[in-house]
Write a protein that holds these residues in place. Structure first.
Motif, PDB file in Angstrom:
ATOM      1  N   LYS A   1     -15.630   7.374  -0.579  1.00 35.72           N
ATOM      2  CA  LYS A   1     -15.174   8.686  -0.148  1.00 35.72           C
ATOM      3  C   LYS A   1     -14.980   8.644   1.358  1.00 35.72           C
ATOM      4  O   LYS A   1     -15.876   8.198   2.092  1.00 35.72           O
TER       5      LYS A   1
ATOM      6  N   ILE B   1      -2.829  -2.695  -4.155  1.00 30.61           N
ATOM      7  CA  ILE B   1      -4.038  -1.869  -4.125  1.00 30.61           C
ATOM      8  C   ILE B   1      -3.766  -0.602  -3.314  1.00 30.61           C
ATOM      9  O   ILE B   1      -2.831  -0.554  -2.520  1.00 30.61           O
ATOM     10  N   PRO B   2      -4.596   0.448  -3.509  1.00 26.13           N
ATOM     11  CA  PRO B   2      -4.398   1.662  -2.711  1.00 26.13           C
ATOM     12  C   PRO B   2      -4.757   1.454  -1.240  1.00 26.13           C
ATOM     13  O   PRO B   2      -5.394   0.454  -0.892  1.00 26.13           O
ATOM     14  N   GLN B   3      -4.354   2.401  -0.426  1.00 24.29           N
ATOM     15  CA  GLN B   3      -4.649   2.335   0.997  1.00 24.29           C
ATOM     16  C   GLN B   3      -5.140   3.701   1.454  1.00 24.29           C
ATOM     17  O   GLN B   3      -4.730   4.726   0.924  1.00 24.29           O
ATOM     18  N   ILE B   4      -6.016   3.680   2.443  1.00 22.72           N
ATOM     19  CA  ILE B   4      -6.388   4.929   3.123  1.00 22.72           C
ATOM     20  C   ILE B   4      -6.221   4.669   4.615  1.00 22.72           C
ATOM     21  O   ILE B   4      -6.975   3.892   5.203  1.00 22.72           O
ATOM     22  N   THR B   5      -5.207   5.286   5.192  1.00 22.20           N
ATOM     23  CA  THR B   5      -4.920   5.072   6.607  1.00 22.20           C
ATOM     24  C   THR B   5      -5.569   6.185   7.430  1.00 22.20           C
ATOM     25  O   THR B   5      -6.032   7.181   6.883  1.00 22.20           O
TER      26      THR B   5
ATOM     27  N   ARG C   1     -10.209  11.449   6.445  1.00 20.76           N
ATOM     28  CA  ARG C   1      -9.099  10.876   7.197  1.00 20.76           C
ATOM     29  C   ARG C   1      -8.299  11.967   7.884  1.00 20.76           C
ATOM     30  O   ARG C   1      -8.267  13.116   7.450  1.00 20.76           O
TER      31      ARG C   1
ATOM     32  N   ARG D   1       4.956   1.049   3.181  1.00 20.24           N
ATOM     33  CA  ARG D   1       4.720   0.723   1.782  1.00 20.24           C
ATOM     34  C   ARG D   1       6.081   0.517   1.069  1.00 20.24           C
ATOM     35  O   ARG D   1       6.266  -0.432   0.312  1.00 20.24           O
TER      36      ARG D   1
ATOM     37  N   LEU E   1       0.286   6.700  -3.250  1.00 22.54           N
ATOM     38  CA  LEU E   1       0.735   5.927  -4.409  1.00 22.54           C
ATOM     39  C   LEU E   1       1.873   6.578  -5.197  1.00 22.54           C
ATOM     40  O   LEU E   1       2.907   5.942  -5.402  1.00 22.54           O
TER      41      LEU E   1
ATOM     42  N   LEU F   1      -5.352   6.714  -8.513  1.00 16.47           N
ATOM     43  CA  LEU F   1      -6.450   5.905  -7.970  1.00 16.47           C
ATOM     44  C   LEU F   1      -7.093   6.559  -6.761  1.00 16.47           C
ATOM     45  O   LEU F   1      -8.261   6.363  -6.463  1.00 16.47           O
ATOM     46  N   VAL F   2      -6.287   7.333  -6.016  1.00  9.43           N
ATOM     47  CA  VAL F   2      -6.837   8.044  -4.869  1.00  9.43           C
ATOM     48  C   VAL F   2      -6.686   9.540  -5.125  1.00  9.43           C
ATOM     49  O   VAL F   2      -5.602  10.015  -5.464  1.00  9.43           O
ATOM     50  N   GLN F   3      -7.797  10.259  -4.999  1.00 13.28           N
ATOM     51  CA  GLN F   3      -7.792  11.707  -5.231  1.00 13.28           C
ATOM     52  C   GLN F   3      -8.120  12.444  -3.942  1.00 13.28           C
ATOM     53  O   GLN F   3      -8.964  11.997  -3.171  1.00 13.28           O
TER      54      GLN F   3
ATOM     55  N   GLU G   1      -8.425  15.476   5.751  1.00 14.24           N
ATOM     56  CA  GLU G   1      -8.671  15.613   4.318  1.00 14.24           C
ATOM     57  C   GLU G   1      -9.756  14.647   3.902  1.00 14.24           C
ATOM     58  O   GLU G   1     -10.032  13.660   4.604  1.00 14.24           O
ATOM     59  N   ILE G   2     -10.399  14.958   2.798  1.00 14.46           N
ATOM     60  CA  ILE G   2     -11.399  14.050   2.240  1.00 14.46           C
ATOM     61  C   ILE G   2     -10.823  13.492   0.949  1.00 14.46           C
ATOM     62  O   ILE G   2     -10.364  14.246   0.083  1.00 14.46           O
ATOM     63  N   VAL G   3     -10.791  12.174   0.878  1.00 14.46           N
ATOM     64  CA  VAL G   3     -10.199  11.540  -0.301  1.00 14.46           C
ATOM     65  C   VAL G   3     -11.193  10.578  -0.919  1.00 14.46           C
ATOM     66  O   VAL G   3     -12.115  10.102  -0.261  1.00 14.46           O
ATOM     67  N   GLU G   4     -10.983  10.320  -2.187  1.00 12.02           N
ATOM     68  CA  GLU G   4     -11.830   9.373  -2.891  1.00 12.02           C
ATOM     69  C   GLU G   4     -10.939   8.329  -3.534  1.00 12.02           C
ATOM     70  O   GLU G   4      -9.947   8.676  -4.168  1.00 12.02           O
ATOM     71  N   SER G   5     -11.280   7.072  -3.320  1.00  7.92           N
ATOM     72  CA  SER G   5     -10.453   6.000  -3.862  1.00  7.92           C
ATOM     73  C   SER G   5     -11.290   5.064  -4.719  1.00  7.92           C
ATOM     74  O   SER G   5     -12.479   4.868  -4.465  1.00  7.92           O
ATOM     75  N   THR G   6     -10.640   4.479  -5.710  1.00  9.74           N
ATOM     76  CA  THR G   6     -11.280   3.405  -6.458  1.00  9.74           C
ATOM     77  C   THR G   6     -11.239   2.144  -5.600  1.00  9.74           C
ATOM     78  O   THR G   6     -10.508   2.079  -4.611  1.00  9.74           O
TER      79      THR G   6
ATOM     80  N   ALA H   1      -1.442  -3.861   1.791  1.00  9.77           N
ATOM     81  CA  ALA H   1      -1.949  -3.170   0.593  1.00  9.77           C
ATOM     82  C   ALA H   1      -0.899  -3.181  -0.515  1.00  9.77           C
ATOM     83  O   ALA H   1      -1.204  -3.436  -1.681  1.00  9.77           O
TER      84      ALA H   1
ATOM     85  N   GLU I   1     -10.685  17.469  -0.706  1.00  9.19           N
ATOM     86  CA  GLU I   1     -10.420  18.707   0.012  1.00  9.19           C
ATOM     87  C   GLU I   1      -9.515  18.442   1.211  1.00  9.19           C
ATOM     88  O   GLU I   1      -9.385  17.308   1.661  1.00  9.19           O
ATOM     89  N   GLN I   2      -8.914  19.538   1.704  1.00  5.66           N
ATOM     90  CA  GLN I   2      -7.951  19.392   2.788  1.00  5.66           C
ATOM     91  C   GLN I   2      -8.106  20.558   3.751  1.00  5.66           C
ATOM     92  O   GLN I   2      -8.261  21.700   3.311  1.00  5.66           O
TER      93      GLN I   2
END
Lengths: 338, 295
Positions: free
Chosen positions: B159, B141-145, B162, A110, A78, A200-202, B169-174, B136, A205-206
């Motif tokens: 959560k 809206i957000p995207q997680i590819t 990806r 995007r 984003l 909105l996206v956090q 990585e581990i990501v968290e999205s609304t 998206a 960990e990586q």
């Protein structure tokens, strides 16, 4: 059509290190810009990445836009896309290039969607040419060349009627050569204005493996294919590589068969390499594999099937059973170079 | 409860393609190829069905394509999808990813009420991986590819693990969020025989129009009503059902054009045959030493 006559390259960084493909694109972008009498610009986004911005001038950048902010340390869709949306919308570059990496393939569509630009994925070549399309003359269009339909076809895509032509380009297919005399450093800082939308996206960990094999940098590669039949036979490939100081690689079939790990796969869905010497053992040479190695300086093919397509691109062809040939090869090599 | 919309695509089986199936304008003559359910989309559907089983909610499958794309919507029903939508109109033909994502996003807005949009990472006919992110963007809206695993869903967050270049990585999205899925992250379930029996006669409005055309005793409106009553209607959107800007659809709305298509030709020609003997290999090694590759 209103646009800036410039090629813009998105410089990708991971953990503050620039991606090779981005500099490869600068090299190509430099040539494209020359062909259209335009300028080469690049965009660097990150946290504490001014050094990366400075490096772009070694590869021909005329100007680099730098967006540097602690919140931009890691790539996130984003904020990065919002920044590029604004840049592309306000400046309207004629061409924008991204690496066809996970990041590039997440980001480019995007931006293309927002700016209603044309976007071609996974190009393996780019050229500037005058084009006649449907009885219209289009001067200096970007030819976006890519394999299509499982690699059976090479398609040339054009974006004739919109101001910005965008493409993602596969890693390793463009040559990486710094220009003779680096350009003068001209960095333009662009302010990043944080927005709640960007959060909105956090990233929780990586994990990245830094010590992974670097096939692209290997001067000699010995690759095995499904023709080797067994993991035992594949060991011969490893032995040969070890003897002559090369890296081990494999075709997709060899990876699928479990002979070799996926990070060593050469080809369209693996790594693209251009070593000084590529030895293909028991690899038939499907188009998908050739796409990843045909630019190698010298290619030796060893295969029992004299009709195998790999021989069509090999400089040296040896027809026979690898299980017999490789030990002789190793013996002869040791004898010559001891 | 979480509602999912899954974007699926019927694709030509690109494993066996020759120049003969390409039309002069460089697009594929799909009628000459076996059409299959794009594998990664089926994996995406499986993930959506798993979310439904775990947390409740509804799964809707949508596809844009020619009338026969309803085949894969029936397959979606066999796997457990609650509702299906076929988006089909000649005016949508020849769309690139930008025009496709425009129509899909407008359809999704019309359906509404979703928490997740799922799709495969890419389709095997183009391998672009663009339609997901472009949809998206158009929905804002957000995207997680490149999704490998859904780790957790709660109230208004998801959560996800990806793939990234060189790791994960581990990501968290609304929510809502669009999620594209890598192949082989889960195995799509087989068709339920019960559901095959229940839905094998499911038909799109276009199928029913054709039936009515072929049989003067049948009327489209009546058929639609009847199929809806029996829960066998594949919802159908054509250009007329949607409030679309025609300039953004199909070929007109596609900035990318296929300029040229070539079958792959092997170069080669200057190859030196090396005998698989000690003498032959000795010569080869000497040659490589002369070229400063060895030594």
């Amino acid at each position: 059509m209103n646009f800036q006559n410039e090629v813009m390259v998105f410089i990708e960084q991971r953990d503050g290190k620039p991606a090779d493909v981005s500099f490869e694109l600068l090299c190509k972008g430099h040539k494209l810009a020359e062909a259209m009498n335009g300028k080469l610009k690049s965009v660097v986004i990150g946290a504490g990445v001014e050094e990366i911005a400075k490096e772009t001038f070694r590869f021909g950048a005329d100007e680099t836009l730098l967006v540097d902010h602690p919140l931009l340390r890691n790539y996130r869709t984003l904020p990065y896309s919002r920044i590029l949306n604004d840049i592309v919308k306000s400046r309207v570059p004629r061409i924008v290039l991204f690496g066809a990496t996970v990041i590039g393939r997440d980001l480019a569509p995007r931006v293309a969607s927002y700016t209603k630009s044309g976007l071609t994925a996974d190009c393996t070549d780019l050229q500037i040419s005058d084009v006649k399309y449907l009885n219209h003359e289009y001067p200096k269009l970007l030819l976006q060349i890519r394999p299509a339909f499982g690699g059976n076809i090479i398609a040339t895509i054009i974006t004739p009627d919109v101001p910005t032509q965008m493409a993602t380009v596969r890693e390793g297919v463009m040559e990486l050569t710094p220009i003779e005399k680096p350009n003068e450093i001209k960095i333009t800082r662009i302010e990043y204005k944080p927005d709640p939308v960007d959060e909105l996206v956090q990233i929780i960990e990586q994990h990245r493996e830094n010590n992974k094999v670097n096939l692209k940098a290997a001067p000699i590669i010995v690759a095995g294919g499904y023709g080797l039949s067994t993991k035992e036979n594949f060991k011969l490939v490893e032995e040969l590589a070890h003897t002559i100081g090369g890296e081990v690689a494999g075709s997709r079939a060899a990876v699928d068969a479990g002979f070799v790990t996926p990070d060593r796969q050469v080809g369209q869905t693996g790594v693209t390499v251009r070593p000084k010497l590529y030895i293909a053992v028991g690899i038939s040479g499907a188009i998908q594999h050739r796409a990843g190695m045909q630019e190698s300086n010298k290619i030796i093919a060893i295969n029992t099937d004299p009709e195998a397509p790999i021989f069509e691109i090999a400089h040296y062809g040896i027809v026979g059973d690898a299980a017999e040939i490789i030990p002789v090869f190793i013996e002869a090599y040791k004898h010559k170079l001891k | 409860m979480f509602n999912s919309i899954v974007m699926v695509k019927q694709v030509p089986d690109t494993a066996n393609i020759s120049g003969k199936v390409m039309k002069d304008d460089g697009t594929v003559n799909r009628t000459k190829l076996p059409a299959i359910f794009n594998h990664e989309d089926r994996v995406a559907l499986e993930l959506a069905l798993q979310v439904k089983e775990k947390y409740g909610g509804k799964v809707i499958a949508i596809t844009m394509g020619p009338p026969r794309a309803s085949d894969i919507l029936r397959e979606c029903l066999y796997m457990g999808t609650d509702e299906t939508y076929l988006i089909s109109d000649r005016k949508f033909a020849g769309a690139d990813t930008l025009a496709t994502s425009y129509v899909l996003s407008e359809v999704i807005k019309k359906i509404g009420g979703y928490d997740f949009i799922f799709a495969g990472r890419q389709a095997i006919d183009g391998d672009t991986a663009q339609v997901g992110p472009q949809t998206a963007e158009k929905l804002g809206i957000p995207q997680i590819t490149y999704t490998e695993e859904i780790l957790d869903v709660n109230k208004n967050k998801i959560k996800i693990k990806r793939k990234i270049d060189g790791g994960y990585e581990i990501v968290e999205s609304t929510l809502p969020v669009l999620i594209t899925v890598l192949k082989n992250v889960v195995s799509p379930r087989p068709f339920s025989s019960k559901r095959v029996m229940a839905f094998k006669n499911a038909k799109s409005v276009l199928d029913l129009e054709k039936l009515a055309e072929e049989n003067s005793l049948l009327y489209t409106d009546k058929l639609i009503h009847e199929y809806k009553e029996r829960n066998l209607l594949i919802n159908t959107f054509t250009m007329d059902d949607l409030n679309l800007d025609i300039k953004r659809c199909g070929i007109a709305g596609s900035p990318t054009k296929v300029h040229k298509v070539e079958s792959v030709i092997l170069k080669g020609g200057n190859q030196i045959r090396v005998e698989p003997t000690k003498a032959g290999l000795n010569n080869l090694i000497e040659q490589l030493m002369t070229d400063h590759i060895f030594g």
